[in-house]
Design an enzyme around this catalytic site. Structure first.
Site, PDB file in Angstrom:
ATOM      1  N   GLY A  18       0.798  -1.227   0.000  1.00 43.88           N
ATOM      2  CA  GLY A  18       0.000   0.000   0.000  1.00 43.88           C
ATOM      3  C   GLY A  18       0.826   1.269   0.000  1.00 43.88           C
ATOM      4  O   GLY A  18       0.281   2.368  -0.051  1.00 43.88           O
TER       5      GLY A  18
ATOM      6  N   SER B  74       9.904  -6.834  -0.712  1.00 41.73           N
ATOM      7  CA  SER B  74      11.304  -7.209  -0.406  1.00 41.73           C
ATOM      8  C   SER B  74      11.763  -6.616   0.929  1.00 41.73           C
ATOM      9  O   SER B  74      12.584  -5.695   0.963  1.00 41.73           O
ATOM     10  CB  SER B  74      12.239  -6.815  -1.545  1.00 41.73           C
TER      11      SER B  74
HETATM   12  P1  ADP Z   1       1.784  -1.166  -3.349  1.00 41.39           P
HETATM   13  O1  ADP Z   1       2.067  -1.637  -4.750  1.00 41.39           O
HETATM   14  O2  ADP Z   1       2.996  -0.606  -2.664  1.00 41.39           O
HETATM   15  O3  ADP Z   1       1.076  -2.197  -2.517  1.00 41.39           O
HETATM   16  P2  ADP Z   1      -0.211   0.484  -4.630  1.00 41.39           P
HETATM   17  O4  ADP Z   1       0.544   1.281  -5.646  1.00 41.39           O
HETATM   18  O5  ADP Z   1      -0.970  -0.703  -5.106  1.00 41.39           O
HETATM   19  O6  ADP Z   1       0.792   0.077  -3.440  1.00 41.39           O
HETATM   20  O7  ADP Z   1      -1.245   1.444  -3.855  1.00 41.39           O
HETATM   21  C1  ADP Z   1      -0.871   2.704  -3.385  1.00 41.39           C
HETATM   22  C2  ADP Z   1      -2.117   3.578  -3.214  1.00 41.39           C
HETATM   23  O8  ADP Z   1      -1.699   4.864  -2.723  1.00 41.39           O
HETATM   24  C3  ADP Z   1      -2.839   3.822  -4.527  1.00 41.39           C
HETATM   25  O9  ADP Z   1      -4.223   3.848  -4.281  1.00 41.39           O
HETATM   26  C4  ADP Z   1      -2.322   5.214  -4.948  1.00 41.39           C
HETATM   27  O10 ADP Z   1      -3.249   5.895  -5.737  1.00 41.39           O
HETATM   28  C5  ADP Z   1      -2.140   5.902  -3.595  1.00 41.39           C
HETATM   29  N1  ADP Z   1      -1.143   6.990  -3.616  1.00 41.39           N
HETATM   30  C6  ADP Z   1      -1.342   8.246  -3.127  1.00 41.39           C
HETATM   31  N2  ADP Z   1      -0.261   9.028  -3.287  1.00 41.39           N
HETATM   32  C7  ADP Z   1       0.669   8.252  -3.892  1.00 41.39           C
HETATM   33  C8  ADP Z   1       2.007   8.525  -4.329  1.00 41.39           C
HETATM   34  N3  ADP Z   1       2.621   9.700  -4.177  1.00 41.39           N
HETATM   35  N4  ADP Z   1       2.684   7.506  -4.918  1.00 41.39           N
HETATM   36  C9  ADP Z   1       2.100   6.285  -5.063  1.00 41.39           C
HETATM   37  N5  ADP Z   1       0.834   5.990  -4.673  1.00 41.39           N
HETATM   38  C10 ADP Z   1       0.125   6.971  -4.094  1.00 41.39           C
END
Ligand code: ADP
Length: 179
Positions: A20, A87
């Protein structure tokens, strides 16, 4: 100033952080600006290449090793490789750095407090953890070891996706958003 030949080098951008935190989101955005590039997503690799492995520490280390080996093949084939993978251990990232070489390895810490990751819960996993349906979850049952000296840090709770991409590109020699 980076050397002109830097633009011909291929890099392994390794996005690490809690579930997340924003790894997948940043990987997809980065894939739009790096070319030619390819994403290796930890969740996707678990469906095939790593389906025999679980979430114990030694399995996570093996997942990292295999991911690094695939990345190495793709680098050799001429791609930039973007890895999106929790990781969680320094050992995982260090073994990849040793394997691919220090120069092409761009470790990016996708930083976000656990509480905000839980609020975002983009894949509904934290809810499942709360319901006791998932064990061995990083940040809850298992440690996440922050990178000690990453090439870039993206605090996704403070910066936009575009700002994070700028931070990452600044860490890749010879690359900027215009280039
Ligand atoms: P992960 O792959 O690390 O589990 P995700 O990319 O699937 O995380 O989810 C991250 C969530 O956070 C998404 O809903 C995304 O839109 C939100 N978000 C908000 N701000 C950012 C940012 N600066 N960079 C990346 N994601 C962000």
């Amino acid at each position: 100033m980076s050397d002109i030949s830097d633009s011909h080098k291929r890099y392994l951008v390794w996005l690490t952080g809690l579930s997340g935190a924003g790894k997948t989101t940043l990987a997809e955005a980065l894939n739009q600006v790096l070319a030619p590039s390819i994403i290796l997503d930890g969740d996707v690799l678990r469906q095939g290449l790593n389906r025999d492995l679980g979430f114990a520490a030694e399995d996570r280390i093996e997942v990292g090793r295999r991911t690094g080996e695939v990345a190495k093949l793709l680098l050799t084939a001429g791609f930039h490789v973007i890895v999106s993978s929790i990781s969680p251990y320094c050992q995982i990232r260090e073994q990849v750095r040793q394997s691919v070489g220090v120069d092409p390895f761009i470790e990016v810490y996708v930083e976000c407090p656990l509480e905000i990751c839980q609020q975002r819960d983009p894949k509904g996993l934290y809810k499942k953890v709360q319901a006791g349906e998932i064990k061995q979850f990083t940040g809850i049952h298992q440690a996440y070891e922050e990178p000690l000296a990453p090439q870039a840090i993206c605090p996704t709770h403070l910066k936009s996706v575009d700002e994070c991409i700028e931070i990452i590109l600044a860490a890749i020699p010879g690359h900027n958003k215009e280039g």
